[in-house]
Each structure stands twice: as structure tokens, then as C-alpha cells.
Design a protein around this motif. Structure first.
Motif, mmCIF file in Angstrom:
data_model
loop_
_atom_site.group_PDB
_atom_site.id
_atom_site.type_symbol
_atom_site.label_atom_id
_atom_site.label_comp_id
_atom_site.label_asym_id
_atom_site.label_seq_id
_atom_site.Cartn_x
_atom_site.Cartn_y
_atom_site.Cartn_z
ATOM 1 N N ILE A 159 0.856 -1.179 0.000
ATOM 2 C CA ILE A 159 0.000 0.000 0.000
ATOM 3 C C ILE A 159 0.896 1.234 0.000
ATOM 4 N N LYS A 160 0.741 2.048 -1.018
ATOM 5 C CA LYS A 160 1.613 3.213 -1.169
ATOM 6 C C LYS A 160 1.147 4.329 -0.250
ATOM 7 N N LEU A 161 1.996 4.714 0.696
ATOM 8 C CA LEU A 161 1.661 5.839 1.566
ATOM 9 C C LEU A 161 2.821 6.812 1.555
ATOM 10 N N VAL A 162 2.553 8.075 1.850
ATOM 11 C CA VAL A 162 3.634 9.038 2.029
ATOM 12 C C VAL A 162 3.985 8.999 3.512
ATOM 13 N N PRO A 163 5.215 8.519 3.877
ATOM 14 C CA PRO A 163 5.539 8.377 5.301
ATOM 15 C C PRO A 163 5.469 9.725 6.019
ATOM 16 N N ASN A 164 5.052 9.673 7.271
ATOM 17 C CA ASN A 164 4.954 10.873 8.110
ATOM 18 C C ASN A 164 4.064 11.964 7.552
ATOM 19 N N HIS A 165 3.132 11.532 6.709
ATOM 20 C CA HIS A 165 2.157 12.498 6.224
ATOM 21 C C HIS A 165 0.804 12.083 6.780
ATOM 22 N N ALA A 166 0.136 13.014 7.473
ATOM 23 C CA ALA A 166 -1.208 12.700 7.952
ATOM 24 C C ALA A 166 -2.174 13.307 6.947
ATOM 25 N N ASP A 167 -3.230 13.921 7.397
ATOM 26 C CA ASP A 167 -4.156 14.454 6.405
ATOM 27 C C ASP A 167 -3.990 15.950 6.200
ATOM 28 N N TYR A 168 -2.753 16.412 6.302
ATOM 29 C CA TYR A 168 -2.460 17.821 6.064
ATOM 30 C C TYR A 168 -1.931 17.952 4.640
ATOM 31 N N ARG A 169 -2.791 18.391 3.724
ATOM 32 C CA ARG A 169 -2.355 18.472 2.329
ATOM 33 C C ARG A 169 -3.199 19.446 1.535
ATOM 34 N N LEU A 170 -2.655 19.827 0.383
ATOM 35 C CA LEU A 170 -3.433 20.636 -0.563
ATOM 36 C C LEU A 170 -3.810 19.750 -1.741
ATOM 37 N N MET A 171 -5.030 19.899 -2.197
ATOM 38 C CA MET A 171 -5.445 19.229 -3.428
ATOM 39 C C MET A 171 -6.103 20.254 -4.328
ATOM 40 N N SER A 172 -5.763 20.177 -5.625
ATOM 41 C CA SER A 172 -6.401 21.079 -6.578
ATOM 42 C C SER A 172 -7.810 20.577 -6.843
ATOM 43 N N LYS A 173 -8.609 21.418 -7.438
ATOM 44 C CA LYS A 173 -9.969 21.000 -7.784
ATOM 45 C C LYS A 173 -9.927 19.774 -8.683
ATOM 46 N N ARG A 174 -8.929 19.771 -9.571
ATOM 47 C CA ARG A 174 -8.820 18.673 -10.507
ATOM 48 C C ARG A 174 -8.569 17.349 -9.797
ATOM 49 N N ALA A 175 -7.661 17.374 -8.817
ATOM 50 C CA ALA A 175 -7.375 16.159 -8.049
ATOM 51 C C ALA A 175 -8.618 15.747 -7.253
ATOM 52 N N LEU A 176 -9.329 16.733 -6.720
ATOM 53 C CA LEU A 176 -10.530 16.428 -5.938
ATOM 54 C C LEU A 176 -11.620 15.813 -6.806
ATOM 55 N N ASP A 177 -11.734 16.330 -8.040
ATOM 56 C CA ASP A 177 -12.748 15.783 -8.952
ATOM 57 C C ASP A 177 -12.507 14.292 -9.170
ATOM 58 N N GLU A 178 -11.229 13.895 -9.204
ATOM 59 C CA GLU A 178 -10.911 12.477 -9.358
ATOM 60 C C GLU A 178 -11.136 11.739 -8.048
ATOM 61 N N PHE A 179 -10.749 12.394 -6.962
ATOM 62 C CA PHE A 179 -10.859 11.783 -5.637
ATOM 63 C C PHE A 179 -12.299 11.359 -5.335
ATOM 64 N N VAL A 180 -13.275 12.200 -5.701
ATOM 65 C CA VAL A 180 -14.664 11.880 -5.355
ATOM 66 C C VAL A 180 -15.192 10.676 -6.134
ATOM 67 N N LYS A 181 -14.440 10.240 -7.153
ATOM 68 C CA LYS A 181 -14.887 9.047 -7.884
ATOM 69 C C LYS A 181 -14.592 7.765 -7.096
ATOM 70 N N TYR A 182 -13.758 7.883 -6.079
ATOM 71 C CA TYR A 182 -13.465 6.709 -5.243
ATOM 72 C C TYR A 182 -14.589 6.560 -4.228
ATOM 73 N N GLN A 183 -15.642 5.881 -4.676
ATOM 74 C CA GLN A 183 -16.854 5.832 -3.857
ATOM 75 C C GLN A 183 -16.853 4.640 -2.917
ATOM 76 N N GLU A 184 -15.796 4.438 -2.153
ATOM 77 C CA GLU A 184 -15.804 3.257 -1.305
ATOM 78 C C GLU A 184 -16.353 3.556 0.082
ATOM 79 N N GLU A 185 -16.955 2.516 0.640
ATOM 80 C CA GLU A 185 -17.555 2.649 1.962
ATOM 81 C C GLU A 185 -16.484 2.847 3.034
ATOM 82 N N ASN A 186 -15.457 2.002 2.993
ATOM 83 C CA ASN A 186 -14.394 2.075 3.996
ATOM 84 C C ASN A 186 -13.299 2.986 3.484
ATOM 85 N N VAL A 187 -13.344 4.226 3.882
ATOM 86 C CA VAL A 187 -12.405 5.169 3.295
ATOM 87 C C VAL A 187 -11.131 5.294 4.102
#
Ligand code: UDP
Ligand code: MG
Length: 329
Positions: A159-187
Motif C-alpha cells: 500500500i503506497k503511503l507518504v511516510p509521516n504524512h497525515a491528512d495535512y495536504r493541498l489538493m487542486s480541484k482537478r485532483a478532488l474531482d478524481e478523488f470523489v470518484k473513489y466511492q468506497e464505503e471504507n475510506v
């Protein structure tokens, strides 16, 4: 407008954070003002608090701040959905009216000033900017080591993770538009974002102590979070059962040969041979069968996620379509 002075939304999930909200707004407003003055972001930018079903005065304070503070807006969830749920609610809401979104915890453990660098990276064309903790001396040794072990384990499980990164990040609208397509229950947001691809970079900072209040992530929740991450991203544990079953069958065959030899060439108690054989062979075959069934369950598990199968970053066909049309005239 968008790349020059983008509309930034800072999403802040809050669960029983009455003790810190005043200071959080003060600090985030300071950063916002600086960015607006330097014309890095639009002055319509927003601090979006997401109240994750708090039992204290969190929502009252947010409402007061909406009325009295320039940037503050709020979302109130119907109950406690947990950090990840609150974050997604905030991100999906912010996506609709922002050019870029930063997510940060309410407790000011993450250095708010690096948001300035986040925006600079965004303007250089990065779609995702990860805030990565440089040192973690303010976390307890226990938390540091368990976290490190967790990143290692996740890496081993593929599982690819960025070490020592929690949920502090910037995402562009474009990245978010893709992100919302991940419609999984267990996020498990941290696992999904690297899967998006796009141009991404890290910004380093030192993690501080919680400003006030106490951690909402006791060991029990931490373990549950880790387990969630593993089981919603990996079927390696199922593979492990298959491998174990296969190994048991091999041992079973060895034992079969041994017991048959023992029966033929030396004295054995009656019933011993058949018992040994059944225990090892049947045990092994059962585990192997479980593993194989597990493989299929793993496939179903992946299917039910309905994750997007690809993400298009550039599309020359669409980009060049106008040119094609003009040429064909
Ligand atoms: N949080 C939340 N819902 C929860 C638990 C936590 O929205 O059920 C928020 C919390 O208010 C904080 C962030 O998630 O803004 C991270 O929580 P915390 O700081 O307690 O975790 P730690 O930094 O100790 O891992
Ligand atoms: Mg914290």
C-alpha cells in the motif's frame, strides 16, 4: 482568475474542539490575510469547519464565528462520522466552489504557515501537495514508533503511503474531482490520494504539541484506523492463508510418507497412521480451500469498491480537437 488568485478553502474537521477553535481561527485568519495581501489567493477564500457530531460547544462556537469572522463557514454533520468521514464531507463540499483545498486538523499541531508554501507549489503546477512531518519529537516515543511500524507494514503489504504524512495536504480541484470518484464505503484517504497520480510534491514542517484539549485518537482508535487501512487496501492477509494452506499440504505429504514407512517397517500403535494422515492432510486442504475462496472474496471486495479504473491527466484528442476541426475545413 483561477491560477493567479485561486479560491482556497481550508477544511478543518472538529470533534469536541471547543478549547482550540478560537485560536485556530485566529491563526488560520492570519495566514489567509497574508495570502490575500500578497494576492496569492482570492479574498473570497474560506475556512470551512466541519463539526463531526461534537458533544460540547463546538458548533455554537462555529456559528458565532460564522457571524463575526470574515472567512469562517461551517458544516455540521448529523452525528460523529469519525475524522475521515468529516474530512470527506468537507472536501466534497469545498470542491464545488474552490480552486484548491487544504485539509488540516483543528488542534494546530501542524504548522499553519506552510499553507503559504502549499499555495506556491500549487501555483507552480502541482495538483497535490503533501505536508510531511520532519521531526516528531513532540509526539510520544510510543506514538512515533507505532506510526513508523505502521508505515513499514503498509509498505510491505503493497500500500503506497507518504511516510509521516497525515491528512495535512493541498489538493487542486482537478485532483478532488478524481478523488470523489473513489466511492468506497471504507475510506482511508491517505491511501487513496497517492493512487490519483498527478504532479505531487512534499513540503516539510515540524509537528507541534496540541494547542489545547486532548487527542481524539486513543490507542484503540489508532489500531482500528490501521486495520481499516490494511483491510480496505490489501488482500495480502488472504494470500497469507493460501500460502499457509499450501505449506500445510506439503507438510501433510511429508507426514504421509513418514507414517506409511513407519507402518510398513516398524511397530506402530493401531490407528496412529490414519489419525496422523487425516489431521495433516485434511487440515492443509481445508486451509488451502479457505485461501482459494478468500481469493474470490478478494475479487468481490475489489469489485464492490467501484473505484475508477483510470484517470486521464491529459487528453490531446480533446485539446487538439479545435485544431483538427479548423484544419479539416
Ligand atoms: N476528529 C474528528 N472526528 C473524530 C475524531 C477526531 O473530526 O471522531 C478531528 C479532531 O477534531 C482533529 C482531527 O480530527 O481536528 C485529528 O484528531 P486528533 O488531533 O485528536 O488526533 P491526533 O493528532 O492525536 O492523531
Ligand atoms: Mg492532533
Amino acid at each position: 482568475m483561477s491560477k493567479n488568485s485561486p479560491l482556497l478553502t481550508i477544511v478543518v474537521p472538529c470533534y469536541n474542539e471547543e478549547a482550540v477553535l478560537g485560536e485556530t481561527t485566529k491563526e488560520l485568519t492570519r495566514v489567509m490575510n497574508r495570502l490575500v495581501t500578497d494576492e496569492k489567493i482570492s479574498d473570497a477564500s474560506i475556512i470551512l469547519y466541519v463539526d463531526d457530531g461534537s458533544a460540547d460547544r463546538t458548533w455554537d462556537i462555529i456559528e458565532e464565528q460564522i457571524a463575526s469572522h470574515k472567512y469562517v463557514e461551517g458544516l455540521k454533520l448529523s452525528r460523529n462520522f469519525g475524522h475521515q468521514g468529516a474530512l470527506i464531507a468537507g472536501l466534497e463540499t469545498a470542491r464545488q466552489f474552490s480552486d484548491c483545498v487544504v485539509s488540516i486538523d483543528a488542534d494546530l499541531q501542524d504548522d499553519v504557515d506552510v499553507i503559504y508554501e502549499f499555495i506556491e507549489k500549487y501555483q507552480q503546477g502541482y495538483e497535490i501537495v503533501y505536508g510531511v512531518r520532519d521531526k516528531r519529537d513532540t509526539d510520544t516515543a510510543f506514538k512515533r514508533n507505532t506510526a513508523l511500524g505502521f508505515y513499514r507494514l503498509m509498505g510491505k503489504l503493497g500500500i503506497k503511503l507518504v511516510p509521516n504524512h497525515a491528512d495535512y495536504r493541498l489538493m487542486s480541484k482537478r485532483a478532488l474531482d478524481e478523488f470523489v470518484k473513489y466511492q468506497e464505503e471504507n475510506v482511508f484517504i491517505r491511501g487513496i490520494v497517492p493512487l490519483l497520480g498527478f504532479k505531487a510534491t512534499n513540503v516539510y514542517y515540524n509537528r507541534k504539541e496540541r494547542f489545547a484539549g486532548e487527542s481524539k485518537y486513543p490507542l484503540k482508535k489508532m489500531l482500528a484506523f490501521a486495520w481499516e487501512g490494511i483491510t480496505s487496501f490489501s488482500i495480502v492477509p488472504i494470500r497469507f492463508v493460501s500460502a499457509l494452506g499450501f505449506f500445510m499440504v506439503l507438510i501433510g505429504i511429508g507426514i504421509a510418507i513418514y507414517t506409511l514407512f513407519a507402518k510398513l517397517f516398524s511397530e506402530t500403535v493401531s490407528g496412529w497412521t490414519s489419525l496422523m494422515l487425516s489431521i495433516w492432510m485434511v487440515g492443509g486442504i481445508q486451509l488451502l480451500a479457505l485461501g482459494i475462496i478468500g481469493e474470490y472474496i478478494g475479487k468481490i471486495f475489489r469489485e464492490t469498491k467501484k473505484r475508477p479504473r483510470y484517470t486521464i491527466e491529459k487528453n490531446s484528442y480533446v485539446e487538439n480537437q479545435e485544431r483538427h476541426l479548423m484544419n479539416s475545413k
